[in-house]
Design an enzyme around this catalytic site. Structure first.
Site, mmCIF file in Angstrom:
data_model
loop_
_atom_site.group_PDB
_atom_site.id
_atom_site.type_symbol
_atom_site.label_atom_id
_atom_site.label_comp_id
_atom_site.label_asym_id
_atom_site.label_seq_id
_atom_site.Cartn_x
_atom_site.Cartn_y
_atom_site.Cartn_z
ATOM 1 N N GLU A 74 0.561 -1.238 0.317
ATOM 2 C CA GLU A 74 -0.082 -0.669 0.207
ATOM 3 C C GLU A 74 0.952 1.388 0.026
ATOM 4 O O GLU A 74 0.953 2.670 -0.517
ATOM 5 C CB GLU A 74 -1.155 0.129 0.653
ATOM 6 C CG GLU A 74 -1.475 1.350 1.337
ATOM 7 C CD GLU A 74 -1.971 1.257 3.008
ATOM 8 O OE1 GLU A 74 -2.335 2.688 3.410
ATOM 9 O OE2 GLU A 74 -2.398 0.144 3.173
ATOM 10 N N GLY B 94 1.320 36.168 -6.531
ATOM 11 C CA GLY B 94 0.081 35.772 -5.737
ATOM 12 C C GLY B 94 -1.102 35.275 -6.015
ATOM 13 O O GLY B 94 -1.904 34.541 -5.703
#
Length: 458
Positions: free
Chosen positions: A278, A376
């Site tokens: 996993e 930004g």
């Protein structure tokens, strides 16, 4: 290989409408900066990866922003994944699987994660945690009954181990199954279960002999229609929002004897034998998120101009891009090496844990640097960087803590670490980080070298 060529043809036949959810969500990147030569893929592996990438970029990537916004996994994707053969990569062909290994599974996880981290996470929970466990430990009757529908995507799978008070400490689970005539009566609950709200086939662990500790846990295959089984409302998560997650509740849930997965009281062996696999398959998740962050950042710094020239021409930005590229490829090299070793039968618990720890930490760093590259715009939801950052944090919560427990155990028991034909032992748990860093760098530099100074020869 014939099936790979069929896979490519299937990918080319996929049709996707162009959603109008947001201006950016429907944009396709002009290029992906995946270095196939350094990755060392064979022709067949490259063909497989290209088919999955093509599918993911056509069917998943254009929907990623809306999936994140609505916190909902599109139900139609399950059967599309099934038609590609991706839900049964490690499953035998007699059950409609592809009969491939964990390296291919990791490649698929990486490609899907680059398109949408949340879709890939649900995919991994279905295809590895549930399907692979049933394939490895189920009886012929169980595999014939459950695998075809799971592999086709007609039904969704899940694994339920964690509880509100039991995460890495599996033995402390409180869910209990008591023997009754013809089966078991299951009581308890499971928490943070990926695919829980939609799964119809679940591998669930419960104590059948509480006084035996880890030797008294049994794995069961639970169907959604079983009496006494219910689910709580879907959780509203910080990231991986398209990966449906909830609590499972069992109140006198009757489970027939035929639905015991493996042997009674041997569930811990079932769980632990699948845990390493996993981890390596899920390590593809951070790789895909890093790839997406890097690709978006590179394109942006070439297009965004300040002071009359692209911001990518400034040395500071070039340094960021170089660091992102190096972290991505060092992580990929380590993960690929461990996945290939698993396919050869050399499953290293230490390295499966190390691979996901290292790739996870670097994924968070790369995602944050990618956000910085966008300035930004990296902080607003019209661009994907915020989603990538939030998705990357899931792996630090889901797998990071488990590795810390593992690393502590290794140091406490002084398990020797093998380097070629010599043995070295970590002086402390903290030294395991050196081991991971050393192994992540080794495949890139191809230097034999000496182990870190904090290891001493046994």
């Amino acid at each position: 290989m014939t099936f790979l060529r069929s896979l490519v043809r299937a990918a080319s036949r996929q049709r996707v409408s162009t959603p109008a959810w947001t201006r950016v969500s429907s944009q396709r990147r002009n290029a992906s900066f995946y270095n196939a030569e350094v990755a060392g893929l064979s022709e067949e592996e490259a063909e497989f990866r290209n088919a999955v990438v093509d599918f993911a970029q056509k069917e998943v990537a254009p929907r990623a922003a809306e999936i994140d916004k609505t916190n909902n996994f599109p139900a139609d994707l399950w059967e599309k994944l099934g038609s590609m053969g991706l839900l049964g990569i490690t499953v035998a062909q007699k059950y409609n699987g592809l009969s491939l290994g964990y390296f291919h599974h990791t490649l698929a996880m990486e490609a899907l994660s680059a398109a949408s981290g949340s879709i890939a996470l649900s995919y991994g929970a279905h295809s590895n945690l549930c399907v692979n466990q049933i394939h490895r430990h189920g009886t012929e009757e169980q595999k014939a009954k459950y695998l075809p529908d799971l592999v086709s995507g007609k039904k969704v799978g899940s694994l339920a181990m964690s509880e509100a008070g039991s995460g890495s400490d599996v033995v402390s689970m409180r869910s209990r199954a008591d023997k009754i005539q013809g089966g078991w009566k299951l009581n308890g609950s499971k928490f943070w279960i990926t695919n829980g709200p939609v799964a119809s086939t679940l591998v669930v662990y419960a104590k059948t002999s509480p006084d035996k500790g880890s030797k008294g846990i049994t794995a069961f295959i639970i169907e959604r229609g079983f009496k006494g089984f219910s689910t709580s409302p879907k959780l509203d998560k910080f990231g991986m929002r398209g990966s449906d997650t909830c609590e499972l509740v069992f109140e006198d849930c009757e489970v027939p004897d035929a639905n015991v997965l493996g042997e009674v009281d041997k569930g811990a062996a079932v769980l632990m034998s699948g845990l390493d696999l996993e981890r390596i398959v899920l390590s593809g998740g951070p790789l895909g998120l890093m790839q997406a962050a890097f690709d978006h950042a590179v394109e942006y710094v070439h297009e965004r101009k300040q002071f009359g020239r692209p911001v990518g021409t400034f040395q500071l930005m070039q340094a960021k891009i170089a660091d992102m590229y190096t972290k991505l490829n060092a992580s990929r090299s380590y993960v690929y090496a461990v996945a290939r070793a698993c396919d050869r039968g050399n499953v290293s618990r230490r390295d499966c844990a190390g691979a996901i720890l290292y790739s996870t930490e670097k994924a968070v760093e790369v995602a944050l640097e990618g956000m910085q590259c966008l300035g930004g715009n990296g902080y607003i939801n019209d661009y994907p960087m915020g989603r990538i950052v939030r998705d990357s944090r899931l792996y630090t919560v889901e797998e990071h803590g488990t590795f810390l427990v593992l690393s502590s155990s290794i140091s406490n028991y002084n398990v020797p670490i093998r380097f070629t034909n010599q043995h070295y032992e970590p002086r402390s748990a903290k030294c395991l980080r050196c081991y991971i860093e050393w192994n992540a760098q080794k495949p890139i530099t191809h230097l034999a070298g000496e182990p870190p100074d904090c290891f001493f020869y046994l």
